[in-house]
Design a protein around this motif. Structure first.
Motif, PDB file in Angstrom:
ATOM      1  N   LEU A 123      -5.633  -0.801  -3.138  1.00  0.00           N
ATOM      2  CA  LEU A 123      -5.729  -1.973  -4.005  1.00  0.00           C
ATOM      3  C   LEU A 123      -6.802  -1.714  -5.052  1.00  0.00           C
ATOM      4  N   ARG A 124      -6.395  -1.899  -6.283  1.00  0.00           N
ATOM      5  CA  ARG A 124      -7.355  -1.690  -7.384  1.00  0.00           C
ATOM      6  C   ARG A 124      -7.870  -3.051  -7.798  1.00  0.00           C
ATOM      7  N   ILE A 125      -9.155  -3.230  -7.602  1.00  0.00           N
ATOM      8  CA  ILE A 125      -9.743  -4.540  -7.920  1.00  0.00           C
ATOM      9  C   ILE A 125     -10.497  -4.420  -9.236  1.00  0.00           C
ATOM     10  N   THR A 126     -10.156  -5.308 -10.123  1.00  0.00           N
ATOM     11  CA  THR A 126     -10.913  -5.361 -11.382  1.00  0.00           C
ATOM     12  C   THR A 126     -11.776  -6.609 -11.351  1.00  0.00           C
ATOM     13  N   ALA A 127     -12.673  -6.674 -12.294  1.00  0.00           N
ATOM     14  CA  ALA A 127     -13.588  -7.824 -12.307  1.00  0.00           C
ATOM     15  C   ALA A 127     -12.851  -9.108 -12.593  1.00  0.00           C
ATOM     16  N   ALA A 128     -11.722  -8.987 -13.277  1.00  0.00           N
ATOM     17  CA  ALA A 128     -11.045 -10.211 -13.720  1.00  0.00           C
ATOM     18  C   ALA A 128     -10.287 -10.886 -12.592  1.00  0.00           C
ATOM     19  N   MET A 129     -10.109 -10.207 -11.467  1.00  0.00           N
ATOM     20  CA  MET A 129      -9.254 -10.804 -10.431  1.00  0.00           C
ATOM     21  C   MET A 129      -9.967 -11.940  -9.737  1.00  0.00           C
ATOM     22  N   LYS A 130      -9.199 -13.004  -9.503  1.00  0.00           N
ATOM     23  CA  LYS A 130      -9.753 -14.147  -8.807  1.00  0.00           C
ATOM     24  C   LYS A 130      -9.571 -13.940  -7.320  1.00  0.00           C
ATOM     25  N   CYS A 131     -10.513 -14.480  -6.544  1.00  0.00           N
ATOM     26  CA  CYS A 131     -10.513 -14.213  -5.104  1.00  0.00           C
ATOM     27  C   CYS A 131      -9.323 -14.806  -4.390  1.00  0.00           C
ATOM     28  N   GLN A 132      -9.124 -16.113  -4.573  1.00  0.00           N
ATOM     29  CA  GLN A 132      -8.141 -16.791  -3.719  1.00  0.00           C
ATOM     30  C   GLN A 132      -6.704 -16.279  -3.910  1.00  0.00           C
ATOM     31  N   PRO A 133      -6.240 -16.132  -5.152  1.00  0.00           N
ATOM     32  CA  PRO A 133      -4.877 -15.594  -5.308  1.00  0.00           C
ATOM     33  C   PRO A 133      -4.757 -14.157  -4.787  1.00  0.00           C
ATOM     34  N   LEU A 134      -5.859 -13.410  -4.934  1.00  0.00           N
ATOM     35  CA  LEU A 134      -5.821 -12.030  -4.462  1.00  0.00           C
ATOM     36  C   LEU A 134      -5.690 -11.998  -2.945  1.00  0.00           C
ATOM     37  N   ALA A 135      -6.446 -12.878  -2.291  1.00  0.00           N
ATOM     38  CA  ALA A 135      -6.373 -12.911  -0.826  1.00  0.00           C
ATOM     39  C   ALA A 135      -4.972 -13.286  -0.365  1.00  0.00           C
ATOM     40  N   GLN A 136      -4.392 -14.250  -1.064  1.00  0.00           N
ATOM     41  CA  GLN A 136      -3.052 -14.678  -0.674  1.00  0.00           C
ATOM     42  C   GLN A 136      -2.026 -13.571  -0.909  1.00  0.00           C
ATOM     43  N   THR A 137      -2.190 -12.856  -2.021  1.00  0.00           N
ATOM     44  CA  THR A 137      -1.252 -11.760  -2.308  1.00  0.00           C
ATOM     45  C   THR A 137      -1.362 -10.669  -1.256  1.00  0.00           C
ATOM     46  N   LEU A 138      -2.615 -10.374  -0.905  1.00  0.00           N
ATOM     47  CA  LEU A 138      -2.789  -9.314   0.089  1.00  0.00           C
ATOM     48  C   LEU A 138      -2.223  -9.731   1.445  1.00  0.00           C
ATOM     49  N   LEU A 139      -2.387 -11.009   1.761  1.00  0.00           N
ATOM     50  CA  LEU A 139      -1.834 -11.492   3.026  1.00  0.00           C
ATOM     51  C   LEU A 139      -0.316 -11.355   3.024  1.00  0.00           C
ATOM     52  N   ASP A 140       0.282 -11.639   1.874  1.00  0.00           N
ATOM     53  CA  ASP A 140       1.732 -11.458   1.770  1.00  0.00           C
ATOM     54  C   ASP A 140       2.116  -9.993   1.897  1.00  0.00           C
ATOM     55  N   VAL A 141       1.309  -9.134   1.296  1.00  0.00           N
ATOM     56  CA  VAL A 141       1.623  -7.697   1.348  1.00  0.00           C
ATOM     57  C   VAL A 141       1.547  -7.209   2.790  1.00  0.00           C
ATOM     58  N   LEU A 142       0.506  -7.677   3.496  1.00  0.00           N
ATOM     59  CA  LEU A 142       0.330  -7.184   4.865  1.00  0.00           C
ATOM     60  C   LEU A 142       1.364  -7.779   5.805  1.00  0.00           C
ATOM     61  N   LYS A 143       1.588  -9.082   5.683  1.00  0.00           N
ATOM     62  CA  LYS A 143       2.428  -9.722   6.681  1.00  0.00           C
ATOM     63  C   LYS A 143       3.885  -9.813   6.269  1.00  0.00           C
ATOM     64  N   GLY A 144       4.133  -9.721   5.030  1.00  0.00           N
ATOM     65  CA  GLY A 144       5.521  -9.839   4.610  1.00  0.00           C
ATOM     66  C   GLY A 144       5.889 -11.289   4.363  1.00  0.00           C
ATOM     67  N   GLN A 145       7.108 -11.457   3.896  1.00  0.00           N
ATOM     68  CA  GLN A 145       7.510 -12.793   3.472  1.00  0.00           C
ATOM     69  C   GLN A 145       7.609 -13.745   4.642  1.00  0.00           C
ATOM     70  N   SER A 146       8.243 -13.322   5.708  1.00  0.00           N
ATOM     71  CA  SER A 146       8.399 -14.260   6.828  1.00  0.00           C
ATOM     72  C   SER A 146       7.917 -13.556   8.079  1.00  0.00           C
ATOM     73  N   PHE A 147       6.658 -13.737   8.390  1.00  0.00           N
ATOM     74  CA  PHE A 147       6.099 -13.116   9.579  1.00  0.00           C
ATOM     75  C   PHE A 147       6.526 -13.950  10.780  1.00  0.00           C
ATOM     76  N   PRO A 148       7.165 -13.344  11.738  1.00  0.00           N
ATOM     77  CA  PRO A 148       7.712 -14.145  12.835  1.00  0.00           C
ATOM     78  C   PRO A 148       6.618 -14.710  13.731  1.00  0.00           C
ATOM     79  N   GLU A 149       7.024 -15.720  14.511  1.00  0.00           N
ATOM     80  CA  GLU A 149       6.072 -16.362  15.408  1.00  0.00           C
ATOM     81  C   GLU A 149       6.222 -15.904  16.846  1.00  0.00           C
ATOM     82  N   PHE A 150       7.425 -15.451  17.174  1.00  0.00           N
ATOM     83  CA  PHE A 150       7.675 -15.074  18.565  1.00  0.00           C
ATOM     84  C   PHE A 150       8.324 -13.698  18.597  1.00  0.00           C
TER      85      PHE A 150
END
Lengths: 133, 541
Positions: B392-419
């Motif tokens: 992940l290339r982080i620049t100064a302009a990136m905002k924290c919250q959207p970045l965290a959410q994007t990374l969470l999507d990247v790691l977990k995928g669109q529909s992370f199962p529950e069971f």
């Protein structure tokens, strides 16, 4: 009149008959055991079994003639029985010495049978001598 | 002359060693002393003094013999230096069934093989020259003339693996045999889901006469519903997909018209490139429906061979085919089944488990850029530990919250199962067979004295799947007991403008075997339960 029939011979023939049944079954079972445990090709198993059965077939008339000759005080059946005994002795010696596998139990059984035959033959000869004279 | 003597020497195998005193089983090295081998003739007394024990203490002949010679080797450790003691004793077998004598020379020895000579070579070749030969000699003649007619086990139903029979022969599933060329002699086995690919040689001029390129070849003979019966099931055409020369596939709307190969403009069109059979059967082994989906394509003039692919799948009637990952335990390499619980709390109904809710892990791409890699995911296969990641290339302009959410999507995928399904064949209705995914959150918090709240971005996802062996000792089944997904977050320091940082983002899947060792269980001792009857002491009580 004095009795010429030999009581010891009669007893011996009787005991011989019972012993022979045990001997025949024991030897047959041991041959079966040997054929399972050791390497016993068919062309060696057949003669051993043939000798055993031949001996059994000879034993029946031999004992019958012995009893009859002794009881009727006739020397002919007794002499015939003596002749058959010679054949039985030969077969017994085969099973003692020239069988494919001679186990220690085989040696014991055949030795006892041979001694019985020997004693019987002696008693038969004395009985024949008694009848003839 | 020398050659005759040589021939005579060759004719006899070396005589077997039967003298107990000269026999040594542990003497393996030629002309060298074997360690701890007290019977080795190559050892000198100095070697014996270095031995610790005798590996072969007694050498005897056959133990069945009544009396036999035995060579006893031992080490006298009391003496200085230790020396070997060799004694030749007579061993007596006390059993009454010991062998007193044998009149059969090979009684207790292995048979010496026949040495080939010019005389018996032909006969030996005839007996032993084939791929297999009988262990018993020819004199023990087995009853080869009276052969039991092959029982054929006339089952009136199809069983697993039995070839699916058609009018003339068997349902063919061409597959590569030995080489990659198609062989039409491979029958499809009942309930055996197969997929094969093979190469067929073609020529565009004769393409309408090559049987294997025409749809008719695959559907003309009807399948017998039960073996050796007259009940027929016609193979229907389920769908036809036409593949153009550049690879684009189009599904035809009407699939009842039979399209036969023909030559058009130096191309052979309507040539069969793939067949997908779907057979529906009852639970008693009777085939009730058969459908075939075709992929037709065009062969260009230059092509001398094409690759055909064939697939067959069996479905039981009135069931939805769900690919199992094991029956019942998971099979290594098959995907871990996962699902969601539909909103129906507190009485959860069945789980939703479909292709889109598989347990997946981020798939590393060649660009290694997290933000560009969105969408590429690999299914988690049971038993395969995987690790993947991106940068992940982080620049100064990136905002924290959207970045965290994007990374969470990247790691977990669109529909992370529950069971996650506990067994490979867990049905959606059995709620207790499903294991909830525990989600943990670890933050690498750096103690910072800044006034701003630190920005936490997820940098790694670790899925730990704990499984155990379940069931019988001889056939243990894999069962998933616990799944934990751990998200590790780290603080994102504010960068001075213009600077950029590259941080690695990883995701991993680890399978841990937590089976406890099997304990044998014994049947309880029988207890004697004796009680005197109530009125046993009648007159006195």
């Amino acid at each position: 009149s004095s009795q010429l029939s030999s009581l010891p011979l009669h007893i011996l023939l009787y005991v011989n008959g019972i012993y022979y049944i045990f001997y025949f079954l024991a030897t047959l079972v041991m041959i079966i055991y040997k054929s399972q445990v050791f390497s016993y090709p068919d062309d060696l198993l057949a003669p051993d079994l043939a000798v055993l059965f031949l001996m059994a077939i000879l034993e029946v008339p031999r004992l019958y003639l012995g009893f009859k000759g002794n009881l009727t005080e006739a020397e002919a059946p007794l002499g015939l029985s003596l002749g058959l005994t010679v054949g039985s002795v030969v077969l017994c010696v085969y099973l003692l010495l020239w069988q494919t596998y001679v186990l220690w139990a085989d040696v014991l059984l055949n030795a006892v049978l041979l001694s019985a035959y020997g004693l019987e033959s002696g008693l038969k000869v004395t009985a024949i001598a008694a009848f003839v004279s | 002359p020398a050659d005759i003597r040589d021939a005579a020497r060759v004719r006899s195998a070396p005589a077997p060693v039967t003298d107990v005193a000269r026999l040594s089983v542990c003497d393996l090295l030629v002309a060298q002393c074997d360690v701890n081998c007290c019977c080795d003739p190559d050892c000198s007394p100095e070697d014996f003094s270095l031995f610790t024990t005798c590996s072969v203490p007694v050498v005897t002949g056959d133990s069945h013999l009544c009396s036999q010679k035995a060579a006893v080797y031992s080490l006298d450790v009391e003496a200085n230096p230790p020396e070997r003691i060799f004694k030749l004793i007579d061993q007596v077998n006390p059993s009454i069934f010991c062998i007193h004598a044998t009149n059969y020379k090979q009684a207790l020895y292995l048979k010496s093989p026949e040495i080939p000579t010019p005389e018996n070579f032909d006969q030996l070749l005839e007996k032993y020259g084939g791929a297999s030969f009988r262990a018993e000699p020819d004199s023990w003649d087995l009853d080869t003339d009276v052969q039991n007619p092959p029982e054929a086990n006339e089952t009136s139903r199809y069983e697993y693996g039995l070839p699916v029979q058609t009018e003339d022969a068997f349902l063919r599933l061409p597959s590569p045999v030995v080489s990659s060329w198609c062989s039409d002699a491979n029958p499809a086995g009942f309930l055996v889901n197969q997929a094969t690919k093979c190469i067929r040689s073609v020529s565009v001029e004769k393409c309408d006469s090559i049987q294997a390129l025409s749809m008719l070849f695959y559907i003309n003979s009807s399948i017998l519903a039960v073996p050796k019966s007259s009940q027929m099931v016609n193979i229907t055409v389920q769908s036809i997909v036409v593949q153009s020369v550049n690879g684009m596939r189009t599904l035809l709307s009407s699939s009842d018209v039979l399209r036969l190969p023909m030559v058009l403009d130096e191309l052979c069109i309507n040539a069969v490139l793939g067949v997908n059979y779907h057979i529906t059967h009852t639970d008693t082994g009777e085939i009730i429906e058969a459908a075939a989906a075709f992929v037709l394509g065009a062969i260009s003039k230059e092509a001398i061979s094409i690759e055909q692919s064939f697939k067959i799948s069996f479905t039981q009637e009135n069931t939805q085919p769900v690919p199992l990952s094991g029956n019942p335990g998971y099979v290594v390499g098959l995907p871990v089944r996962a699902g969601f619980q539909p909103p129906g709390y507190p009485f959860p109904a069945a789980f939703l488990s479909n292709k889109h809710s598989q347990l997946t892990i981020l798939q590393s791409t060649s660009t290694q850029d997290c933000l560009a890699a969105q969408g590429a995911r690999a299914p988690v296969l049971f038993g395969y530990n995987m690790i993947s990641g991106c940068k992940l290339r982080i620049t100064a302009a990136m905002k924290c919250q959207p970045l965290a959410q994007t990374l969470l999507d990247v790691l977990k995928g669109q529909s992370f199962p529950e069971f996650v399904a506990s067994f490979g064949n867990s049905q959606a209705q059995d709620v207790l067979d499903w294991v909830p995914i525990t989600q943990l959150h670890i933050s690498e918090q750096m103690i910072s004295h800044t006034l701003q709240s630190p920005c936490q971005i997820p940098v790694s996802l670790g899925i730990e799947v704990k499984w155990t062996k379940y069931g019988s000792l001889v056939n243990p089944q894999a069962r998933i007991v616990n799944v934990t997904a751990t998200i590790t977050t780290s603080t994102l320091k504010q960068l001075p403008s213009g600077r950029e940082r590259i941080i690695p983002v990883t995701s991993s899947v680890v399978f841990t075997d937590i089976s406890s060792p099997a304990e044998p269980s014994y049947k309880a001792w029988p207890t004697i339960d004796i009680k005197l009857p109530f009125d046993f002491f009648y007159p006195f009580v």
